[in-house]
Motif scaffolding. Structure first.
Motif, PDB file in Angstrom:
ATOM      1  N   ARG A 113       0.838  -1.211   0.000  1.00 40.93           N
ATOM      2  CA  ARG A 113       0.000   0.000   0.000  1.00 40.93           C
ATOM      3  C   ARG A 113       0.866   1.252   0.000  1.00 40.93           C
ATOM      4  NH1 ARG A 113      -4.483  -0.448   4.414  1.00 40.93           N
ATOM      5  NH2 ARG A 113      -3.354  -2.196   5.266  1.00 40.93           N
ATOM      6  N   LEU A 114       2.163   1.084   0.164  1.00 40.26           N
ATOM      7  CA  LEU A 114       3.128   2.196   0.151  1.00 40.26           C
ATOM      8  C   LEU A 114       2.695   3.273   1.161  1.00 40.26           C
ATOM      9  CD1 LEU A 114       3.508   2.334  -3.731  1.00 40.26           C
ATOM     10  CD2 LEU A 114       4.900   1.058  -2.138  1.00 40.26           C
ATOM     11  N   PHE A 115       3.256   4.474   1.039  1.00 41.44           N
ATOM     12  CA  PHE A 115       2.837   5.573   1.924  1.00 41.44           C
ATOM     13  C   PHE A 115       1.842   6.419   1.140  1.00 41.44           C
ATOM     14  CE2 PHE A 115       7.175   4.579   3.444  1.00 41.44           C
ATOM     15  CZ  PHE A 115       6.856   4.215   4.737  1.00 41.44           C
ATOM     16  N   TRP A 117       0.090   8.912   1.762  1.00 42.24           N
ATOM     17  CA  TRP A 117       0.099  10.361   1.932  1.00 42.24           C
ATOM     18  C   TRP A 117       1.202  11.033   1.121  1.00 42.24           C
ATOM     19  CZ3 TRP A 117       4.654  12.231   4.036  1.00 42.24           C
ATOM     20  CH2 TRP A 117       5.452  11.295   4.691  1.00 42.24           C
ATOM     21  N   MET A 118       2.158  10.237   0.646  1.00 48.32           N
ATOM     22  CA  MET A 118       3.270  10.808  -0.122  1.00 48.32           C
ATOM     23  C   MET A 118       2.889  10.978  -1.586  1.00 48.32           C
ATOM     24  SD  MET A 118       6.819   9.010   0.871  1.00 48.32           S
ATOM     25  CE  MET A 118       7.587   9.274   2.440  1.00 48.32           C
ATOM     26  N   LYS A 119       3.544  11.933  -2.234  1.00 52.49           N
ATOM     27  CA  LYS A 119       3.433  12.029  -3.686  1.00 52.49           C
ATOM     28  C   LYS A 119       4.416  11.019  -4.286  1.00 52.49           C
ATOM     29  CE  LYS A 119       2.474  16.925  -3.263  1.00 52.49           C
ATOM     30  NZ  LYS A 119       3.112  18.254  -3.209  1.00 52.49           N
ATOM     31  N   GLU A 122       7.940  12.063  -4.054  1.00 49.97           N
ATOM     32  CA  GLU A 122       8.469  12.043  -2.678  1.00 49.97           C
ATOM     33  C   GLU A 122       8.872  10.625  -2.269  1.00 49.97           C
ATOM     34  OE1 GLU A 122       6.068  15.747  -0.610  1.00 49.97           O
ATOM     35  OE2 GLU A 122       5.116  13.790  -0.731  1.00 49.97           O
ATOM     36  N   LEU A 123       8.103   9.638  -2.701  1.00 50.21           N
ATOM     37  CA  LEU A 123       8.453   8.257  -2.338  1.00 50.21           C
ATOM     38  C   LEU A 123       9.809   7.881  -2.939  1.00 50.21           C
ATOM     39  CD1 LEU A 123       7.629   5.528  -1.024  1.00 50.21           C
ATOM     40  CD2 LEU A 123       6.751   4.875  -3.261  1.00 50.21           C
TER      41      LEU A 123
ATOM     42  N   LYS B  10      10.913  11.770   7.813  1.00 47.62           N
ATOM     43  CA  LYS B  10       9.722  11.131   7.215  1.00 47.62           C
ATOM     44  C   LYS B  10       8.602  10.992   8.239  1.00 47.62           C
ATOM     45  CE  LYS B  10       7.468   7.233   6.901  1.00 47.62           C
ATOM     46  NZ  LYS B  10       7.215   6.271   7.940  1.00 47.62           N
ATOM     47  N   GLU B  14       5.106  12.771   7.985  1.00 45.83           N
ATOM     48  CA  GLU B  14       3.903  11.937   7.974  1.00 45.83           C
ATOM     49  C   GLU B  14       2.884  12.450   8.990  1.00 45.83           C
ATOM     50  OE1 GLU B  14       4.705   7.779   8.482  1.00 45.83           O
ATOM     51  OE2 GLU B  14       2.669   7.211   7.911  1.00 45.83           O
ATOM     52  N   ARG B  17       1.432  15.675   7.455  1.00 50.76           N
ATOM     53  CA  ARG B  17       0.659  15.509   6.219  1.00 50.76           C
ATOM     54  C   ARG B  17      -0.594  14.659   6.424  1.00 50.76           C
ATOM     55  NH1 ARG B  17       4.496  15.883   1.995  1.00 50.76           N
ATOM     56  NH2 ARG B  17       3.047  14.904   0.561  1.00 50.76           N
ATOM     57  N   THR B  18      -0.561  13.746   7.390  1.00 47.64           N
ATOM     58  CA  THR B  18      -1.774  12.953   7.649  1.00 47.64           C
ATOM     59  C   THR B  18      -2.671  13.670   8.655  1.00 47.64           C
ATOM     60  OG1 THR B  18      -0.626  11.728   9.396  1.00 47.64           O
ATOM     61  CG2 THR B  18      -0.619  10.730   7.211  1.00 47.64           C
ATOM     62  N   ARG B  96       0.585  -2.736   6.606  1.00 43.88           N
ATOM     63  CA  ARG B  96       0.552  -2.088   5.296  1.00 43.88           C
ATOM     64  C   ARG B  96       1.677  -2.546   4.379  1.00 43.88           C
ATOM     65  NH1 ARG B  96      -0.849   2.293   8.558  1.00 43.88           N
ATOM     66  NH2 ARG B  96       1.321   2.824   8.867  1.00 43.88           N
ATOM     67  N   GLY B  97       2.681  -3.187   4.928  1.00 41.00           N
ATOM     68  CA  GLY B  97       3.832  -3.599   4.110  1.00 41.00           C
ATOM     69  C   GLY B  97       4.873  -2.505   3.997  1.00 41.00           C
ATOM     70  N   THR B  98       4.653  -1.365   4.653  1.00 38.24           N
ATOM     71  CA  THR B  98       5.613  -0.274   4.534  1.00 38.24           C
ATOM     72  C   THR B  98       6.858  -0.521   5.402  1.00 38.24           C
ATOM     73  OG1 THR B  98       4.186   0.911   6.081  1.00 38.24           O
ATOM     74  CG2 THR B  98       4.071   1.568   3.798  1.00 38.24           C
ATOM     75  N   LEU B 101       9.104  -2.342   3.158  1.00 37.81           N
ATOM     76  CA  LEU B 101       9.611  -1.421   2.130  1.00 37.81           C
ATOM     77  C   LEU B 101      10.817  -0.640   2.657  1.00 37.81           C
ATOM     78  CD1 LEU B 101       7.495   0.696  -0.241  1.00 37.81           C
ATOM     79  CD2 LEU B 101       9.204   1.858   1.099  1.00 37.81           C
TER      80      LEU B 101
END
Lengths: 347, 257
Positions: A113-115, A117-119, A122-123, B10, B14, B17-18, B96-98, B101
């Protein structure tokens, strides 16, 4: 001879589990595993896996659901620890230095699902910075990758608004931002529509010159399209590892396809039943108006198949000898492996 | 700790931005504003709803009531917010799998955890400071100015107190796969900590005892009945924080993602 003991396989490589001397690692190998094992309680998810993945190849790691593909990927990327055995990935011994390993590999999880909220940009910048890129080198690489994955126009949009195909492409881009030696992908196209699959496969083909791609999947058509070599696993065990062409030549059964006029399903079923009774026929599978006939004796089939079918009076649309597919090989080998396992269990 | 600075940036981005950071800080500011307002207008509210005879029985509100209200609200609602903030720290990333990542990049697991802990602690710190500032300002307007050094020390103790449920929930977030289960561990601590604080033998040494010391400091009364009174709860709090973080690190360093 068991398929697992076939000379193409490295199942019986003379290695002691837990060690990986230099002599065992081929100079051109991107990934080498010996006796790699992961047990969860009574479940053996990965069972003494021996693999040699040549550098620069696109390597398909195939197996039915629950075969141990994702666990193997987690072991090779340092996300999990083996119960036994060893591996070297991009020259880094397993468990020695996770930071050094991270610098040499890229990884994309199944449906990440990645982040959100990021563009997109940005990722890629975050991934690049984590990999030591900065300044103009980072900006150039990010711009280059956005072009390669076709997301330059969507770079300033939040990832939460991306389609499945776009996420997969930005996910692959973040995984290769540092030009890794080995890229691990877990089912990279299974959740995508045909267009998304095509885009991702084209992208993987573009990576081929600089990166070894190790992808797990069960979409065999895609594997046939882009992979040089495959390994088939089942129940955590390596069934076989070989170049695709070699597998097809050795294991795919000669086959014919028979198509009849619509509405002749009952007649086709009767023909299938009759063909199954012939000694030279191995199997007949019927799907709607199409039957697939695999044979034991190609010569007899060529001589007798058409007269037998014509004799039934069925209205034929098409009868042709078809190219064996990786799916045929897969079903053949996995089926045989399971039969062997059942026989061993029964004994 | 390879990657700490980048991961911390980050985490902070986060939070912003969230909308997590502005929402939490806003909530704490409202808590801080309401504390003196409630203290000041409680007699009027009681008079309006239950009649003046009951309101007359209430003592005239003072700045001490505003401080009490501040400590009560931030201690209870603040702990609830701290648990909500910490519950998904690691478990959510895994789900989430982040986490995979990030951790397949050249980044140490220690940097990953520390960045999250610093971001969590900083957010609670900023939010508590904002709440304290709001309480100090409204108390000055509605009652009398508080002793700023004393009140600042009290706010620091409130922050340290909030770190305990946050750290225990964070530990839960590392140990279990579900953020809800991690929150359960945090709430279990709130209950256990509350019960322990009421026990006569050990109650004065528990983190909850920091609230009493914070009150003393905020009202310019110095440290508790004895100078060593604050030492034991601070020591126990630091011990719990240290143990939570250490166990979380030991578990995470060998954990399968």
């Amino acid at each position: 001879m068991s398929v697992r003991n076939h000379p193409m396989s490295v199942r019986n490589h003379p290695m002691s589990i837990g060690t990986l001397p230099d002599s065992a690692v081929r100079a051109d190998a991107a990934i080498v595993t010996r006796g790699l094992t992961r047990r969860y309680g009574s479940v053996l998810a990965v069972d003494h896996l021996d693999l040699d993945v040549p550098a620069g190849s696109v390597f398909g790691f195939l197996g039915p659901n629950g075969a141990g593909k994702t666990t193997t990927l987690h072991l090779l990327t340092g996300l999990a620890r083996p119960t036994a055995g060893n591996a070297v990935v991009a020259g880094i011994p397993m468990g020695s230095d996770s930071v050094a390993l991270g610098a040499r590999i890229g990884y994309l999880d199944q449906s990440p699902r990645l982040f959100g909220w990021m563009k997109g940009r940005e990722l890629l910048e975050l991934a690049g910075r984590l990999c030591g890129l900065d300044g103009s080198a980072l900006r150039t690489r990010v711009g280059e990758l956005l072009d390669v994955v076709g997301l330059a126009d969507a770079a300033e949009r939040p990832i939460s608004g991306y389609s499945g195909g776009m996420r997969q492409r930005i996910g692959i881009a973040q995984a290769v931002v540092h030009r890794p030696a080995v890229l691990f992908l877990d089912e990279p196209v299974s959740a995508l529509d045909p267009e998304g699959r095509r885009d991702v496969l084209e992208l993987l083909e573009q990576l081929r010159p600089e990166t070894t791609v190790f992808m797990s999947t069960h979409i065999l058509g895609d594997v046939e399209r882009i992979c040089d070599r495959v390994a088939i696993v089942d129940h955590g065990r390596l069934v076989i590892e070989a170049p695709i062409a070699e597998l097809l030549e050795r294991y795919a059964r000669p086959a014919w396809e028979l198509e009849v006029d619509p509405g002749q399903g009952v007649a086709l079923a009767r023909v299938a039943e009759m063909l199954r009774s012939r000694s030279w026929v191995r199997s007949v599978d019927v799907d709607a108006a199409v039957g697939r006939i695999t044979v034991r004796d190609t010569g007899r089939a060529a001589a007798e198949l058409l007269p037998v079918i014509a004799g039934t009076g069925i209205r034929l649309v098409r009868l042709e000898r078809v190219r064996p597919t990786l799916e045929d090989v897969f079903l053949e080998l996995v089926g045989r492996e399971r039969a062997d396992a059942d026989a061993t269990e029964a004994a | 700790m390879q990657g700490l600075r980048i991961l911390l940036r980050k985490e902070l981005a986060e939070g912003w931005r969230t909308k997590r950071t502005p929402v939490v800080v806003g909530l704490f500011v409202i808590m801080g504003m309401l504390a003196p307002l409630l203290a000041r207008f409680t007699p009027a509210i009681v008079a309006a709803s239950a009649g003046t005879h009951l309101a007359d029985a209430l003592p005239t509100p003072t700045a001490a009531d505003a401080v009490d209200q501040f400590l009560k609200t931030t201690g209870q609602l603040g702990a609830f917010v701290a648990i909500l903030l910490a519950m998904g720290s690691v478990a959510g990333d895994r789900e989430r799998g982040t986490a995979a990542l990030v951790l397949t990049k050249p980044v140490s697991r220690a940097a990953y955890l520390v960045a999250k802990l610093i971001a969590l602690g900083a957010l609670l710190g900023v939010a508590t400071l904002a709440a304290g500032a709001a309480t100090a300002a409204y108390t000055a307007v509605l009652f009398a100015p508080l002793s700023l050094p004393g009140f600042a020390a009290a706010v620091a103790l409130v922050w340290i107190g909030l770190l305990v449920p946050a750290a225990i929930t964070f530990l839960g977030s590392v140990l279990v796969r579900s953020p809800v289960a991690a929150a359960g561990l945090g709430f279990a601590w709130v209950i256990v900590g509350g019960v322990a604080a009421a026990l006569p033998t050990i109650g004065a040494d528990m983190p909850a005892a920091l609230t009493g010391e914070a009150r003393q400091l905020a009202l310019g009364l110095g440290i508790g009945p004895s100078a060593s009174a604050i030492g034991a709860p601070v020591f126990v709090t630091v011990l719990i924080l240290g143990a939570s973080v250490t166990i979380a690190w030991r578990a995470f360093s060998r954990q399968e993602l």
